[in-house]
Design a protein around this motif. Sequence first.
Motif, short mmCIF file in Angstrom:
data_model
loop_
_atom_site.label_atom_id
_atom_site.label_comp_id
_atom_site.label_asym_id
_atom_site.label_seq_id
_atom_site.Cartn_x
_atom_site.Cartn_y
_atom_site.Cartn_z
N GLY A 176 0.80 -1.22 0.00
CA GLY A 176 0.00 0.00 0.00
C GLY A 176 0.83 1.26 0.00
O GLY A 176 0.29 2.37 0.04
N GLY A 177 2.14 1.14 -0.04
CA GLY A 177 3.03 2.31 -0.06
C GLY A 177 4.30 2.02 -0.84
O GLY A 177 4.49 0.92 -1.36
N ASN A 178 5.17 3.01 -0.91
CA ASN A 178 6.43 2.86 -1.62
C ASN A 178 7.57 3.07 -0.62
O ASN A 178 8.23 4.10 -0.60
CB ASN A 178 6.52 3.88 -2.77
N ASN A 179 7.76 2.06 0.22
CA ASN A 179 8.77 2.16 1.27
C ASN A 179 9.48 0.82 1.41
O ASN A 179 8.84 -0.21 1.63
CB ASN A 179 8.10 2.53 2.60
N VAL A 180 10.80 0.83 1.25
CA VAL A 180 11.58 -0.41 1.33
C VAL A 180 12.82 -0.19 2.19
O VAL A 180 13.17 0.94 2.53
CB VAL A 180 12.01 -0.90 -0.08
N TYR A 181 13.49 -1.30 2.52
CA TYR A 181 14.67 -1.27 3.39
C TYR A 181 15.80 -2.06 2.73
O TYR A 181 15.56 -3.05 2.03
CB TYR A 181 14.34 -1.87 4.76
N TRP A 182 17.04 -1.63 2.98
CA TRP A 182 18.19 -2.34 2.44
C TRP A 182 19.42 -2.04 3.28
O TRP A 182 19.41 -1.17 4.14
CB TRP A 182 18.42 -1.97 0.98
N THR A 183 20.49 -2.81 3.02
CA THR A 183 21.76 -2.61 3.73
C THR A 183 22.87 -2.31 2.72
O THR A 183 22.67 -2.45 1.51
CB THR A 183 22.14 -3.86 4.54
N LYS A 184 24.03 -1.93 3.23
CA LYS A 184 25.15 -1.58 2.36
C LYS A 184 25.57 -2.73 1.47
O LYS A 184 25.92 -2.54 0.30
CB LYS A 184 26.34 -1.11 3.20
N SER A 185 25.58 -3.94 2.03
CA SER A 185 26.07 -5.09 1.28
C SER A 185 24.95 -5.95 0.71
O SER A 185 25.20 -6.97 0.07
CB SER A 185 26.94 -5.97 2.20
N GLY A 186 23.70 -5.54 0.92
CA GLY A 186 22.57 -6.34 0.47
C GLY A 186 22.37 -6.32 -1.03
O GLY A 186 22.75 -5.36 -1.71
N LYS A 187 21.78 -7.40 -1.55
CA LYS A 187 21.48 -7.51 -2.97
C LYS A 187 20.00 -7.33 -3.26
O LYS A 187 19.59 -7.30 -4.42
CB LYS A 187 21.93 -8.89 -3.49
N SER A 188 19.18 -7.24 -2.20
CA SER A 188 17.74 -7.10 -2.38
C SER A 188 17.21 -5.99 -1.47
O SER A 188 17.85 -5.63 -0.49
CB SER A 188 17.02 -8.41 -2.01
N TYR A 189 16.06 -5.43 -1.85
CA TYR A 189 15.39 -4.52 -0.92
C TYR A 189 14.27 -5.28 -0.23
O TYR A 189 13.75 -6.28 -0.74
CB TYR A 189 14.88 -3.26 -1.62
N HIS A 190 13.91 -4.83 0.96
CA HIS A 190 13.00 -5.56 1.84
C HIS A 190 11.77 -4.72 2.15
O HIS A 190 11.84 -3.48 2.18
CB HIS A 190 13.71 -5.95 3.13
N LEU A 191 10.67 -5.40 2.40
CA LEU A 191 9.42 -4.71 2.71
C LEU A 191 9.26 -4.48 4.21
O LEU A 191 8.45 -3.65 4.62
CB LEU A 191 8.23 -5.52 2.19
#
Length: 249
Positions: A176-191
Motif C-alpha cells: 500500500g506504499g512505496n517504502n523499502v529497506y536495504w543494507t550496504k552489502s545487500g542484494k535485495s530490498y526488503h518490505l
Amino acid sequence: MAKITKINDDGTTTPSNDQPTFTPSPESASKAKMFRVISIVLWAIAIGIEIYAILLLRKPPINMTWMIVFIVAMLILVVVANILWKKANRLDPASEKNKTKFFIQNQLGLIISVIAFLPLVVLILTNKDLDGKQKGILGAIAGAALLIAGFTGTEFNPVSQEQYAEQTQQVQDLTGGNNVYWTKSGKSYHLYSDCGYINSKRTNEIFEGTVANARELKNITDICDRCQNKAKKAKALELDTSTEDEAAE
C-alpha cells in the motif's frame, strides 16, 4: 508488467492508461542534470587532451613522460565522467520505448571511452617514430586505460522508467506504499525492517527509502522473497477477513 490493450466494439484497439509510470522527483531530475553536464564537460576535456596527444605523436621527438601524463589524465577524467553519468541514469532513467536512445544513454560512457582511447592506441602502435620499447610501454598504458575506462563506462544492468514503475507498483500492491529497506552489502530490498535477512547481529545499519532510492544508491533491483511471501500472506489474510466481515453483515 505486460501492456494492456482494450478491444473496442468497433474492433479498434486502445492502449490502457492504467499502466504504471515513473517520473523522477524534481530533486533527482536536477541532480541528474548536474551530473550529466559535469560528465559532458569532463569527456570534452579528455577528448581535447587526446587530440593534443595525437598531434604530439606526429611531431618527433616524442616525449614519453608527457604522453604518459596525458593518458593518465584522460583516464581520470573519463572514469569520473562515466561514474557520474551512470549515477544520473539511475536518478533519471531513459524509457525502453525508444531502443536506440535507451542503448545510447546507458552505454554512452563506453562509447566515449572507445572514442577517447582507441585512436590513440592505434596511432601509438603504428607510429614509425617510436621504437619497439616505446610502443610497448605507451601501447600497454593506453590499452589498459581503454579497458579500465570501457569497464567503468559500461552499464551492465541498465535501468529504465518502465522498470522503476513496475517495481514501485509491485511494492505498492503488496504494502500500500512505496517504502523499502536495504543494507550496504545487500542484494535485495526488503518490505519489512525486521526481516531476518537484514535485521540481525551482523547488521550495523539499515537504510529506508523508496524503490527508486534503493536503485539509485545501491543499484538494487530484486525484492526479498521472504518479505514478498510475508506481504502476500498478509494481503490474503486481510482479504479473507474483509470477505468474512461482509458476509457477516
